[in-house]
Write a protein that holds these residues in place. Structure first.
Motif, PDB file in Angstrom:
ATOM      1  N   LEU A  49     -10.757   2.268  -0.907  1.00  0.00           N
ATOM      2  CA  LEU A  49     -11.269   2.139   0.460  1.00  0.00           C
ATOM      3  C   LEU A  49     -10.676   3.203   1.372  1.00  0.00           C
ATOM      4  O   LEU A  49      -9.527   3.626   1.196  1.00  0.00           O
ATOM      5  CB  LEU A  49     -10.925   0.760   1.024  1.00  0.00           C
ATOM      6  CG  LEU A  49     -11.693  -0.448   0.489  1.00  0.00           C
ATOM      7  CD1 LEU A  49     -11.133  -1.727   1.106  1.00  0.00           C
ATOM      8  CD2 LEU A  49     -13.182  -0.324   0.792  1.00  0.00           C
ATOM      9  N   SER A  50     -11.456   3.610   2.364  1.00  0.00           N
ATOM     10  CA  SER A  50     -10.925   4.508   3.386  1.00  0.00           C
ATOM     11  C   SER A  50      -9.940   3.728   4.256  1.00  0.00           C
ATOM     12  O   SER A  50      -9.854   2.494   4.170  1.00  0.00           O
ATOM     13  CB  SER A  50     -12.068   5.022   4.265  1.00  0.00           C
ATOM     14  OG  SER A  50     -12.666   3.931   4.981  1.00  0.00           O
ATOM     15  N   ALA A  51      -9.212   4.430   5.082  1.00  0.00           N
ATOM     16  CA  ALA A  51      -8.254   3.769   5.966  1.00  0.00           C
ATOM     17  C   ALA A  51      -8.968   2.766   6.867  1.00  0.00           C
ATOM     18  O   ALA A  51      -8.467   1.659   7.103  1.00  0.00           O
ATOM     19  CB  ALA A  51      -7.503   4.809   6.807  1.00  0.00           C
ATOM     20  N   VAL A  90       0.832  -1.206   0.000  1.00  0.00           N
ATOM     21  CA  VAL A  90       0.000   0.000   0.000  1.00  0.00           C
ATOM     22  C   VAL A  90       0.869   1.260   0.000  1.00  0.00           C
ATOM     23  O   VAL A  90       0.570   2.236  -0.692  1.00  0.00           O
ATOM     24  CB  VAL A  90      -0.940  -0.004   1.219  1.00  0.00           C
ATOM     25  CG1 VAL A  90      -1.659   1.336   1.374  1.00  0.00           C
ATOM     26  CG2 VAL A  90      -1.965  -1.129   1.093  1.00  0.00           C
ATOM     27  N   SER A 104      -3.017  -7.594  -1.366  1.00  0.00           N
ATOM     28  CA  SER A 104      -2.090  -6.480  -1.564  1.00  0.00           C
ATOM     29  C   SER A 104      -2.260  -5.847  -2.931  1.00  0.00           C
ATOM     30  O   SER A 104      -2.264  -4.614  -3.075  1.00  0.00           O
ATOM     31  CB  SER A 104      -0.649  -6.973  -1.382  1.00  0.00           C
ATOM     32  OG  SER A 104      -0.428  -7.437  -0.063  1.00  0.00           O
ATOM     33  N   LEU A 110      -5.460  -3.795  -3.033  1.00  0.00           N
ATOM     34  CA  LEU A 110      -5.361  -2.556  -2.270  1.00  0.00           C
ATOM     35  C   LEU A 110      -4.419  -1.553  -2.924  1.00  0.00           C
ATOM     36  O   LEU A 110      -4.632  -0.336  -2.849  1.00  0.00           O
ATOM     37  CB  LEU A 110      -4.887  -2.845  -0.843  1.00  0.00           C
ATOM     38  CG  LEU A 110      -5.874  -3.565   0.070  1.00  0.00           C
ATOM     39  CD1 LEU A 110      -5.200  -3.969   1.362  1.00  0.00           C
ATOM     40  CD2 LEU A 110      -7.081  -2.663   0.368  1.00  0.00           C
ATOM     41  N   VAL A 165     -10.876  -4.910   6.014  1.00  0.00           N
ATOM     42  CA  VAL A 165     -10.619  -5.957   5.030  1.00  0.00           C
ATOM     43  C   VAL A 165      -9.333  -6.716   5.372  1.00  0.00           C
ATOM     44  O   VAL A 165      -9.281  -7.945   5.267  1.00  0.00           O
ATOM     45  CB  VAL A 165     -10.527  -5.350   3.616  1.00  0.00           C
ATOM     46  CG1 VAL A 165     -10.056  -6.398   2.613  1.00  0.00           C
ATOM     47  CG2 VAL A 165     -11.879  -4.805   3.195  1.00  0.00           C
ATOM     48  N   VAL A 166      -8.303  -5.987   5.781  1.00  0.00           N
ATOM     49  CA  VAL A 166      -7.044  -6.634   6.153  1.00  0.00           C
ATOM     50  C   VAL A 166      -7.257  -7.552   7.352  1.00  0.00           C
ATOM     51  O   VAL A 166      -6.802  -8.700   7.361  1.00  0.00           O
ATOM     52  CB  VAL A 166      -5.961  -5.580   6.469  1.00  0.00           C
ATOM     53  CG1 VAL A 166      -4.726  -6.238   7.084  1.00  0.00           C
ATOM     54  CG2 VAL A 166      -5.567  -4.827   5.202  1.00  0.00           C
ATOM     55  N   LEU A 178      -9.928  -2.072  -4.607  1.00  0.00           N
ATOM     56  CA  LEU A 178      -9.944  -1.816  -3.162  1.00  0.00           C
ATOM     57  C   LEU A 178      -9.065  -0.629  -2.770  1.00  0.00           C
ATOM     58  O   LEU A 178      -9.060  -0.218  -1.615  1.00  0.00           O
ATOM     59  CB  LEU A 178      -9.487  -3.062  -2.397  1.00  0.00           C
ATOM     60  CG  LEU A 178     -10.403  -4.284  -2.483  1.00  0.00           C
ATOM     61  CD1 LEU A 178      -9.898  -5.397  -1.567  1.00  0.00           C
ATOM     62  CD2 LEU A 178     -11.835  -3.925  -2.125  1.00  0.00           C
ATOM     63  N   ARG A 179      -8.320  -0.058  -3.721  1.00  0.00           N
ATOM     64  CA  ARG A 179      -7.477   1.091  -3.393  1.00  0.00           C
ATOM     65  C   ARG A 179      -8.315   2.307  -2.999  1.00  0.00           C
ATOM     66  O   ARG A 179      -7.798   3.264  -2.398  1.00  0.00           O
ATOM     67  CB  ARG A 179      -6.564   1.442  -4.571  1.00  0.00           C
ATOM     68  CG  ARG A 179      -7.273   2.032  -5.771  1.00  0.00           C
ATOM     69  CD  ARG A 179      -6.299   2.287  -6.918  1.00  0.00           C
ATOM     70  NE  ARG A 179      -6.925   2.946  -8.061  1.00  0.00           N
ATOM     71  CZ  ARG A 179      -7.624   2.330  -8.987  1.00  0.00           C
ATOM     72  NH1 ARG A 179      -7.794   1.013  -8.901  1.00  0.00           N
ATOM     73  NH2 ARG A 179      -8.158   2.998  -9.994  1.00  0.00           N
ATOM     74  N   ARG A 225     -10.067  -0.238   4.749  1.00  0.00           N
ATOM     75  CA  ARG A 225      -8.913  -1.076   4.440  1.00  0.00           C
ATOM     76  C   ARG A 225      -8.528  -1.919   5.648  1.00  0.00           C
ATOM     77  O   ARG A 225      -8.217  -3.105   5.525  1.00  0.00           O
ATOM     78  CB  ARG A 225      -7.737  -0.204   4.012  1.00  0.00           C
ATOM     79  CG  ARG A 225      -6.511  -1.004   3.611  1.00  0.00           C
ATOM     80  CD  ARG A 225      -5.469  -0.127   2.941  1.00  0.00           C
ATOM     81  NE  ARG A 225      -4.979   0.908   3.831  1.00  0.00           N
ATOM     82  CZ  ARG A 225      -5.046   2.202   3.602  1.00  0.00           C
ATOM     83  NH1 ARG A 225      -5.640   2.654   2.507  1.00  0.00           N
ATOM     84  NH2 ARG A 225      -4.547   3.079   4.458  1.00  0.00           N
ATOM     85  N   SER A 226      -8.557  -1.309   6.832  1.00  0.00           N
ATOM     86  CA  SER A 226      -8.205  -2.039   8.049  1.00  0.00           C
ATOM     87  C   SER A 226      -9.157  -3.208   8.286  1.00  0.00           C
ATOM     88  O   SER A 226      -8.727  -4.303   8.680  1.00  0.00           O
ATOM     89  CB  SER A 226      -8.227  -1.086   9.248  1.00  0.00           C
ATOM     90  OG  SER A 226      -7.932  -1.771  10.445  1.00  0.00           O
TER      91      SER A 226
END
Length: 215
Positions: free
Chosen positions: A192-194, A110, A181, A184, A200-201, A189-190, A197-198
């Motif tokens: 996504l908000s922070a 990311v 990866s 994202l 989903v991770v 998925l890039r 993203r968290s």
């Protein structure tokens, strides 16, 4: 690789390192497609002829950048694992290490998408119109995968999963983390908000750990 900034005067006898640093800067900014020997030479302030004294062509330079990117990816994973708090429960500690290594992997993709793509690019001279090297060399295993596989094996030794399934489990876990990866860094998925993203991770890492303990 020594810390020589591209675009600055290089020290006598250190042109190769200056070219590598310039190429790494190019990959960081635009991925492996941007790595061109002539452009690296221009950034350093030398002629292409001088650059070709140190690299046979773009393929060799790109392989060097790829190796650098892979080392940086592994270093990101190791730093993430080092920051993870310990646990009295060995299984919990092993699970946390697996998750932390994966977070370091995703985090690198990311934060450094250009280098991340360079770490897994094809670097074949023939594809760039250059002659094949005279002797093929076997590539070492990518350390990022080694770190993940060893962490999963350590978790399996604590009683999670069937020992015979370890190689397949490692490949499956790497596939999940690598795919996430890419999504994202360069995929849909890039956006996504922070927080998104968290989430989903976290869900993916929970699936990786769960898969290890149930296979």
């Amino acid at each position: 690789m020594a810390a020589t900034s591209a675009g600055k005067t290089y020290h006598h006898g250190d042109l190769r390192n200056a070219l590598i640093c310039a190429a790494v800067d190019l990959a960081t900014a635009g991925g492996p497609e941007r790595v061109v020997l002539r452009e690296a030479a221009r950034r350093v302030g030398v002629s292409p002829t001088a650059a070709y004294r140190h690299f046979e062509g773009r393929g060799e330079l790109l392989r060097t950048v790829r190796n650098h990117a892979r080392r940086e990816l592994a270093a990101s994973m190791e730093r993430a694992a080092a920051r993870e708090p310990g646990a009295d429960d060995p299984v919990l500690a092993a699970e946390r290490r697996v998750a932390a290594l994966c977070r370091g992997y995703v985090g690198f993709a990311v934060e450094q998408p250009g280098l991340y793509r360079a770490a897994f690019c094809a670097a074949h001279p023939a594809a760039a119109g250059e002659p094949e090297p005279g002797r093929a060399t076997a590539e070492p295993e990518i350390r990022a995968f080694t770190l993940l596989r060893e962490a999963l094996e350590a978790l399996a030794r604590l009683g999670a999963g069937r020992p015979g399934a370890r190689p397949a489990t490692g490949a499956a876990a790497w596939s999940a983390v690598h795919g996430l990866s890419l999504l994202l860094a360069d995929g849909p998925l890039r956006r996504l908000s922070a927080h998104g993203r968290s989430v989903v991770v976290d869900a993916t890492l929970a699936m990786v750990v769960s898969g290890t303990t149930t296979v």
